[in-house]
Design a protein around this motif. Structure first.
Motif, short mmCIF file in Angstrom:
data_model
loop_
_atom_site.label_atom_id
_atom_site.label_comp_id
_atom_site.label_asym_id
_atom_site.label_seq_id
_atom_site.Cartn_x
_atom_site.Cartn_y
_atom_site.Cartn_z
N GLU A 51 8.08 10.58 -0.59
CA GLU A 51 6.86 11.73 -0.15
C GLU A 51 6.66 12.41 -1.51
N TYR A 65 5.88 11.09 -7.03
CA TYR A 65 4.70 11.07 -7.66
C TYR A 65 3.83 12.18 -7.86
N SER A 66 4.00 13.12 -6.72
CA SER A 66 3.27 14.27 -6.71
C SER A 66 3.80 15.54 -7.35
N SER A 110 7.43 5.10 -2.81
CA SER A 110 6.45 6.06 -2.69
C SER A 110 5.32 5.41 -2.09
N ARG A 111 4.68 6.40 -0.95
CA ARG A 111 3.79 6.10 -0.36
C ARG A 111 2.19 6.11 -1.13
N ARG A 112 2.61 7.10 -2.11
CA ARG A 112 1.20 7.17 -2.87
C ARG A 112 0.83 6.02 -3.80
N PHE A 145 -1.81 3.14 -4.06
CA PHE A 145 -2.51 2.88 -5.36
C PHE A 145 -2.68 1.45 -5.60
#
Ligand SMILES: [Zn+2]
Length: 313
Positions: free
Chosen positions: A58, A61-62, A128-130, A134
């Motif tokens: 979650e 990467y943010s 990682s979802r992000r 991507f």
């Protein structure tokens, strides 16, 4: 008169759940020990695996790497040099035409893209979802989960497995490598890249320049390898190392007075310089000289990253 030698560093011993060895560093409530049980340095106490899984699914990467995915896109003209070097080394070690390649921790997916262009059937596993989204948005096949779950759900046997800057993050890197071993066909190849930590250049920056040991970064970095400890682990798990590669020794900038650790703008400038260095060889048609340069550094245990290509025995 010779320069004063650095004061000896006090060594204490830690023993945590059977992981025992001298303490080589400390940060964020964790000791880094040179673990005699594991044969490589790692943090103790190791964090809870479930909490780690949530962090990487979650937040990573943010929060920790907010510009990483975009930077990876900007850097791709340069980064593809390294991706091609690794893919070529894997193809040499495999000695057959490209088949199924699985990348553990595929991040933005550019390595998958480079592998696809060279004829591999490339599959990514990315918690990682992000990052997974991507790569999927650009047409890559990526399973948005952990390796253990991806294996449980069914993956094809692989001819090649790659993992770049993944092992240092895992609470159980040995377990992940055992899964990778089982996934590979006999004679299949694995290419592992980790930060080359506690390197002579880092120790020189620490002991001669008074630099705090910035590379010690738990809980994100739990494990600290160099070429020899990574090769020893791979050998213990049934792989035969065949080639070592590395990347520009970024710590050289620190030794030359550019304190990029303290100054992110200087860090970006140093990164631009190493890209310029690498790309100049390509522009001049001297890519082979660049590869020999890094191969020599890797043989000496130097360079920012330790990459080892190995064959499943
Ligand atoms: Zn250990």
């Amino acid at each position: 008169m010779s320069a004063a030698a650095p004061a000896p560093r006090t060594m204490s011993e830690t023993d945590w759940n059977g992981h025992a060895g001298p303490v080589d560093g400390h940060a964020n409530g964790m000791d880094i020990i040179a673990c005699r049980t594991c044969g490589f340095r790692h943090a103790v106490p190791l964090p809870d695996a479930a909490a780690l899984a949530t962090e990487y699914a979650e937040n990573y990467y943010s929060d920790a790497k907010p510009t990483y995915l975009q930077d990876a896109r900007t850097d791709q003209d340069w980064a593809q040099l390294v991706q091609h070097d690794r893919l070529d080394a894997m193809a040499r070690a495999l000695g057959r035409k490209p088949g199924v390649l699985i990348e553990i921790g595929s991040g933005p997916g550019f390595f998958l893209e480079a592998a696809t262009a060279k004829g591999w059937t490339a599959i990514g596993i990315e918690p990682s979802r992000r990052a997974a989204a991507f790569a999927q948005a650009r047409g890559m096949t990526v399973h948005n989960t952990t390796v253990a779950e991806a294996v449980a759900r069914g993956l094809p046997r692989a001819h090649a497995i790659a993992a770049t800057n993944v092992l240092e993050h895992l609470a159980d890197p040995v377990g992940t490598l055992q899964l990778a071993y089982d996934l590979l066909h006999p004679g299949g190849v694995i290419c592992l890249t980790v930060p080359n930590d506690f390197s002579p250049l880092q120790l020189a920056a620490r002991d001669a320049k008074g630099q705090a040991p910035w590379w010690i970064a738990p809980p994100h970095h739990l494990n600290y390898f160099d070429f020899d400890s990574l090769a020893a682990l791979m050998t213990r798990l049934g792989f035969t190392p065949v080639e070592r590669l590395t990347s520009f020794p970024m710590e050289a900038f620190l030794l030359m007075g550019d304190d990029y650790v303290a100054d992110p703008a200087l860090g970006r400038a140093c990164h631009a310089k190493r890209k310029s260095f690498d790309l100049a060889f390509e522009t001049a048609g001297l890519g082979e000289a660049r590869r020999r340069f890094y191969g020599a550094l890797a043989s000496a245990g130097l360079g920012r990253e330790a990459t080892i290509v190995a064959v499943k025995s």
